[in-house]
Design a protein around this motif. Structure first.
Motif, PDB file in Angstrom:
ATOM      1  N   ALA A 152       0.824  -1.214   0.000  1.00 27.48           N
ATOM      2  CA  ALA A 152       0.000   0.000   0.000  1.00 27.48           C
ATOM      3  C   ALA A 152       0.850   1.252   0.000  1.00 27.48           C
ATOM      4  O   ALA A 152       0.584   2.218  -0.741  1.00 27.48           O
ATOM      5  CB  ALA A 152      -0.928  -0.007   1.223  1.00 27.48           C
ATOM      6  N   TYR A 153       1.909   1.253   0.776  1.00 30.07           N
ATOM      7  CA  TYR A 153       2.755   2.445   0.863  1.00 30.07           C
ATOM      8  C   TYR A 153       3.745   2.509  -0.298  1.00 30.07           C
ATOM      9  O   TYR A 153       4.130   3.607  -0.731  1.00 30.07           O
ATOM     10  CB  TYR A 153       3.445   2.479   2.216  1.00 30.07           C
ATOM     11  N   VAL A 154       4.146   1.360  -0.810  1.00 28.68           N
ATOM     12  CA  VAL A 154       4.940   1.354  -2.042  1.00 28.68           C
ATOM     13  C   VAL A 154       4.104   1.929  -3.183  1.00 28.68           C
ATOM     14  O   VAL A 154       4.594   2.703  -4.026  1.00 28.68           O
ATOM     15  CB  VAL A 154       5.424  -0.070  -2.371  1.00 28.68           C
ATOM     16  N   PRO A 170       4.231  11.928 -11.652  1.00 26.59           N
ATOM     17  CA  PRO A 170       4.788  12.688 -10.518  1.00 26.59           C
ATOM     18  C   PRO A 170       4.022  13.982 -10.252  1.00 26.59           C
ATOM     19  O   PRO A 170       3.779  14.790 -11.143  1.00 26.59           O
ATOM     20  CB  PRO A 170       6.225  12.985 -10.973  1.00 26.59           C
ATOM     21  N   GLY A 171       3.608  14.128  -8.995  1.00 27.98           N
ATOM     22  CA  GLY A 171       2.934  15.340  -8.575  1.00 27.98           C
ATOM     23  C   GLY A 171       1.471  15.413  -8.962  1.00 27.98           C
ATOM     24  O   GLY A 171       0.794  16.395  -8.618  1.00 27.98           O
ATOM     25  N   VAL A 172       0.959  14.406  -9.653  1.00 32.11           N
ATOM     26  CA  VAL A 172      -0.437  14.407 -10.096  1.00 32.11           C
ATOM     27  C   VAL A 172      -1.044  13.045  -9.809  1.00 32.11           C
ATOM     28  O   VAL A 172      -0.420  12.001 -10.060  1.00 32.11           O
ATOM     29  CB  VAL A 172      -0.556  14.713 -11.608  1.00 32.11           C
ATOM     30  N   VAL A 173      -2.269  13.051  -9.263  1.00 34.00           N
ATOM     31  CA  VAL A 173      -3.012  11.803  -9.036  1.00 34.00           C
ATOM     32  C   VAL A 173      -4.144  11.759 -10.051  1.00 34.00           C
ATOM     33  O   VAL A 173      -5.045  12.614 -10.039  1.00 34.00           O
ATOM     34  CB  VAL A 173      -3.572  11.728  -7.602  1.00 34.00           C
ATOM     35  N   GLU A 174      -4.085  10.785 -10.943  1.00 36.21           N
ATOM     36  CA  GLU A 174      -5.116  10.638 -11.963  1.00 36.21           C
ATOM     37  C   GLU A 174      -6.264   9.793 -11.442  1.00 36.21           C
ATOM     38  O   GLU A 174      -6.143   9.107 -10.412  1.00 36.21           O
ATOM     39  CB  GLU A 174      -4.510  10.010 -13.219  1.00 36.21           C
ATOM     40  N   ILE A 175      -7.370   9.820 -12.178  1.00 33.88           N
ATOM     41  CA  ILE A 175      -8.573   9.111 -11.714  1.00 33.88           C
ATOM     42  C   ILE A 175      -8.297   7.624 -11.567  1.00 33.88           C
ATOM     43  O   ILE A 175      -8.677   7.003 -10.561  1.00 33.88           O
ATOM     44  CB  ILE A 175      -9.745   9.365 -12.688  1.00 33.88           C
ATOM     45  N   TRP A 176      -7.624   7.038 -12.548  1.00 33.47           N
ATOM     46  CA  TRP A 176      -7.404   5.596 -12.476  1.00 33.47           C
ATOM     47  C   TRP A 176      -6.525   5.210 -11.296  1.00 33.47           C
ATOM     48  O   TRP A 176      -6.684   4.128 -10.718  1.00 33.47           O
ATOM     49  CB  TRP A 176      -6.796   5.093 -13.789  1.00 33.47           C
ATOM     50  N   GLU A 177      -5.611   6.092 -10.929  1.00 32.60           N
ATOM     51  CA  GLU A 177      -4.745   5.796  -9.781  1.00 32.60           C
ATOM     52  C   GLU A 177      -5.548   5.812  -8.477  1.00 32.60           C
ATOM     53  O   GLU A 177      -5.374   4.944  -7.616  1.00 32.60           O
ATOM     54  CB  GLU A 177      -3.609   6.827  -9.719  1.00 32.60           C
ATOM     55  N   GLY A 178      -6.417   6.801  -8.341  1.00 32.00           N
ATOM     56  CA  GLY A 178      -7.248   6.855  -7.139  1.00 32.00           C
ATOM     57  C   GLY A 178      -8.213   5.701  -7.059  1.00 32.00           C
ATOM     58  O   GLY A 178      -8.373   5.075  -5.996  1.00 32.00           O
ATOM     59  N   LEU A 179      -8.876   5.376  -8.197  1.00 31.08           N
ATOM     60  CA  LEU A 179      -9.842   4.271  -8.187  1.00 31.08           C
ATOM     61  C   LEU A 179      -9.153   2.932  -7.967  1.00 31.08           C
ATOM     62  O   LEU A 179      -9.675   2.062  -7.262  1.00 31.08           O
ATOM     63  CB  LEU A 179     -10.621   4.259  -9.508  1.00 31.08           C
ATOM     64  N   LEU A 180      -7.977   2.750  -8.575  1.00 28.32           N
ATOM     65  CA  LEU A 180      -7.253   1.494  -8.382  1.00 28.32           C
ATOM     66  C   LEU A 180      -6.795   1.357  -6.932  1.00 28.32           C
ATOM     67  O   LEU A 180      -6.792   0.244  -6.372  1.00 28.32           O
ATOM     68  CB  LEU A 180      -6.053   1.429  -9.339  1.00 28.32           C
ATOM     69  N   THR A 181      -6.406   2.472  -6.327  1.00 27.01           N
ATOM     70  CA  THR A 181      -6.046   2.440  -4.899  1.00 27.01           C
ATOM     71  C   THR A 181      -7.211   1.933  -4.068  1.00 27.01           C
ATOM     72  O   THR A 181      -7.036   1.085  -3.176  1.00 27.01           O
ATOM     73  CB  THR A 181      -5.624   3.830  -4.412  1.00 27.01           C
TER      74      THR A 181
END
Length: 857
Positions: free
Chosen positions: A174-176, A187-198
């Protein structure tokens, strides 16, 4: 860690979502600034107490929800009907990683979500910093405490090791993953797919942990689910199961273990108290196992909160409820026996015992009359004999009269006389009845005694006292009485042996074979049988005990043998008497022993299993109960009687001064949250919903207060989060894990849930918050910016230390130590000290990086 206050006259503060800044912000003196910081600190502490108390309600709702059960119908192998089994609806692992983790981490998760909204969907440091800081505290400090609090020489091992490694892997991943989405993918940006996949990693964590718990990889092709013993427990379709002859059905492992514990404890109590009412034993068993048995994470969290806030130990509720139930049972028993009709000061006389067996040749004998109640009073009662099958004048001497109990005298005896003759005759009986000219309540029960006259001219008729016997499997040993009636003359040997029925020798009972030797004038002997106890509490099998022909020994045997060899006219008078008095078997020469757990016992075990969960102790059924709990000061610790018995004395430990102080300090929160719906309404779901809303409201104030606290003292939000907020939200979990480590047999409840909770914090707290923010910015034609600096560095430090902690815990399972917790004194304290120093290192390094003293990446 704090920078010098270069400009002490101004405070960088922005109004929060709920709490505005403390104005004025300019021209603030250093002393005033320190005073404001102290006020904010105390407010934060008080808010942490409040969120712990509402989390108490929230966890109680979760405990009630996850304790719900349902029935599983399973066809018998022979097709004759179905078995109905009651099993938990929620799997333990799934419950721990979903609702339990949400309950213990709700403040951190909601703080992250609320901060996104409060900052107009811009990234903040307080929410993510609290999640990472809380994870570090949980993994390093809580485990350090749990390792050292185990008594010297004892160890605690993780039982579900597969689940632990799965959740540990996810917690590190999770932290990795956080580092990857902040510094690698975009870098420096969180995209929708990254948030939803998280967020999607959360159900994957639950599914993989469940698979490890049930070992699904071994039987994914099967159409049914088994437990770890390979026993089928449930069909995937939910339909009835049809089992083969070699396949047995059992409940879920947890239920099976609970059932066996209750069976074992109930049987032990019943053996020690053979005459106790089963209802009383049920209360004693329930209290004993609720105090000693394993508890859920929710229970330990609630127990810690209530002890800290003067609410007392929830386990006391079990003792008090058991005592209350025991009083009701005793009251019902008194009503059934008519004891409630008598004043305790009333003097009552009765026979003790109420049955006497005497030989015809005994001449005179005595019956015993005793009294209870006020023994200082004078009591006079009458007595008189009455005919039964024995007749006055020919078999016994009639008697009547009065007996007087002097002050302090508790016992009197009535002397009776039996008439002896040389006639062979069956056993006879007569009665002795007590009477009183005083009010009827001066006589107790029994007021009628039965006197049996045994003929001593015949060798006797030998048979079982009862032909059919039913015993319970848990009895261990039972006695079967053989009686000698219609005579008691001479020494007689009676052979006996056991025979199989549906019960098999060596499996359900122990073989017995031997001889019963009745001496002259002895009329009763017992055969001691051994009943073998099995794991199953459902049993209905039988075996037999057979009597052989009795053999007379001594002079009478010789005379009878001589008489059989002579013609009837040549026999002497003594030989005729010996022959006529020869012993023989009666009609009941074969006894049937049925081993069967009584329906009452099985029902009691089933009821105890259903009551085994701790939701009965921490749940509430009405608002009245909640307000009474809120207004009542309850002491911590056990009762002073220290007897451990439900029926022990009613002396209670009084609340201490600290109990009163904590009660009055937290009274506002207790009364406020007593308005939350009880867990008994809608099976806990309404309490769950209202509680999480209340947690969100209190958490919003905590976020504002923490931000204002840092701004007032010049502390960055990232440092406030990892030091103060993370510590404040984790205090109840610390005490909960400590108690769980000491009381549980395994380490799962104390440290096994730490890794799972850390993973859930990221996947829910950050995944939900960042997904909402990314979607919001996308709809507005923008991107969601997140500065990776401080968070990425803190995550990297945490991951490195987390891997080291998991390695150390794994190495502690070696033979020299034997488990993750406890062990020899030196390794135990060395491990705790090492973990605590690592936490301090994490705080120092992360804080220095925030202030630019050291450079991160």
């Amino acid at each position: 860690m704090l920078p010098p206050l270069a400009n002490a006259s101004s405070i960088r503060c922005q109004d929060g979502l709920v709490l505005p800044c403390w104005r004025p912000l300019d021209g603030v003196a250093t002393l005033d600034r320190a005073g404001r910081g102290l006020v904010y600190f105390l407010l934060l502490a008080y808010l942490f107490v409040g969120v712990s108390i509402i989390s108490d309600r929230f966890m109680a709702a979760i405990e009630v929800i996850t304790s719900q059960e349902h029935e599983v119908a399973v066809r018998r192998p022979d097709g004759a009907g179905v078995h109905i089994y009651v099993v938990r609806t929620w799997n333990e692992t799934v419950a721990n990683l979903t609702l339990m983790a949400l309950g213990s981490s709700a403040p951190e998760i909601l703080l992250s979500v609320i901060e996104i909204y409060a900052k107009n969907f811009q990234a903040g440091d307080l929410g993510p910093g609290t999640i990472v800081g809380s994870a570090a505290y949980n993994l390093l400090v809580i485990i350090a405490i749990c390792v050292s609090v185990i008594p010297d020489g004892e160890v605690r091992r993780i039982k579900h090791l597969g689940v632990f490694f799965v959740t540990a892997t996810w917690s590190v991943f999770a932290y990795v993953w956080l580092y990857a989405i902040l510094c690698v993918f975009s870098p420096g940006v969180v995209e929708i797919w990254e948030g939803l996949l998280t967020f999607c990693y959360f159900p994957l964590t639950v599914l993989t942990a469940y698979a490890a718990d049930r070992k699904i990889y071994k039987f994914v092709s099967k159409a049914y689910r088994t437990n770890r013993r390979g026993v089928i427990v449930q069909a995937e379709s939910g339909d009835d199961l049809e089992l083969g002859d070699s396949e047995l059905l059992a409940e879920d492992d947890v239920h099976q273990d609970i059932r066996q514990e209750y069976i074992k404890t109930l049987k032990e109590l019943r053996q020690r108290n053979p005459h106790a009412d089963l209802g009383v034993l049920e209360k004693m068993t329930h209290e004993a196992l609720l105090n000693a048995g394993p508890k859920s994470r929710a229970f330990y969290r609630i127990q810690a909160t209530r002890k800290l806030t003067g609410g007392g130990d929830p386990l006391r509720k079990a003792a008090e409820r058991a005592r209350s139930d025991l009083s009701e049972v005793k009251s019902e028993i008194r009503k059934e026996t008519g004891e409630d009709e008598f004043d305790q000061e009333t003097c009552r006389a009765f026979f003790e015992p109420a049955r006497y067996a005497v030989l015809e040749s005994c001449g005179r004998f005595e019956v015993r009359v005793v009294r209870t109640g006020n023994v200082d009073a004078v009591l006079e009662v009458g007595y008189a004999t009455e005919d039964g099958t024995a007749q006055a004048g020919s078999d016994y001497v009639s008697a009547e009269g009065r007996i007087v109990f002097a002050p302090g005298e508790k016992e009197k005896r009535i002397r009776l006389e039996v008439i002896d003759d040389d006639v062979f005759e069956p056993d006879e009986h007569f009665y002795v009845r007590l009477s009183s000219t005083l009010p009827e309540h001066s006589l107790g029960s029994p007021s009628l005694a039965t006197c049996i006259i045994l003929d001593d001219d015949h060798g006797g008729v030998f048979e079982f006292e009862r032909q059919n016997h039913q015993v319970v499997e848990s009895i261990g040993q039972c006695e079967v009485n053989v009686v000698r009636c219609s005579g008691a003359r001479g020494k007689v040997s009676v052979p006996f042996w056991t025979e199989d029925g549906t019960a098999k020798e060596g499996k359900e009972y122990g073989r017995q074979e031997g001889r019963l030797v009745f001496d002259d004038n002895e009329f009763e002997k017992s055969i001691l049988l051994t009943i073998i106890e099995e794991d199953s509490y459902e049993k209905d099998v039988l075996f037999y005990v057979q009597l052989g022909e009795p053999e007379m020994t001594g002079e009478l045997a010789s005379l009878a043998e001589q008489a059989e060899k002579k013609n009837p006219e040549d026999r002497t008078e003594s030989e005729k008497i010996a022959l006529l008095g020869k012993p023989r078997l009666g009609d009941m020469k074969r006894a049937q022993i049925r081993i069967k757990e009584s329906k009452e016992f099985k029902n009691t075990v089933d009821k105890l299993v259903q009551r085994a969960n701790a939701s009965l102790l921490i749940g509430t059924t009405s608002w009245k109960e909640q307000f009474l709990e809120a207004l009542t000061v309850t002491p911590n610790g056990d009762d002073d009687d220290d007897g451990g018995d439900v029926g022990a004395g009613d002396v209670r430990k009084r609340p201490s001064c600290l109990d009163y102080v904590m009660h009055w300090v937290t009274l506002f929160w207790k009364i406020l949250f007593a308005f939350v719906p009880p867990t008994g309404i809608f099976r806990g779901y309404l309490c769950f919903l209202v509680s999480i809303i209340c947690i969100g409201l209190v958490t919003a104030v905590i976020g504002d207060a923490a931000s204002h606290f840092g701004a007032t003292l010049g502390v960055e939000d990232a440092v406030t989060a990892i030091v103060f907020v993370a510590l404040g939200t984790s205090i109840p979990d610390t005490f909960a894990s400590k108690v769980a480590a000491i009381q549980d047999k395994h380490a799962d409840a104390s440290i096994g849930n730490v890794t799972g909770s850390n993973a859930v914090n990221v996947f829910l707290g950050i995944g939900v918050a960042w997904s909402i923010a990314a979607v919001y910015h996308h709809l507005n034609g923008d991107v969601f910016h997140v500065d990776p600096g401080n968070l990425a560095f803190s995550v990297t430090i945490f991951c490195s230390e987390a891997l080291f902690v998991i390695l150390v815990l794994s190495l502690r399972r070696v033979k020299f130590i034997g488990g993750e917790l406890g062990g020899p004194k030196c390794p135990k304290y060395f491990t705790s000290g090492l973990f605590f120093c690592m936490w301090l290192l994490y705080l120092v390094v992360s804080s220095l990086e925030v202030y630019g003293v050291i450079h991160g990446f």
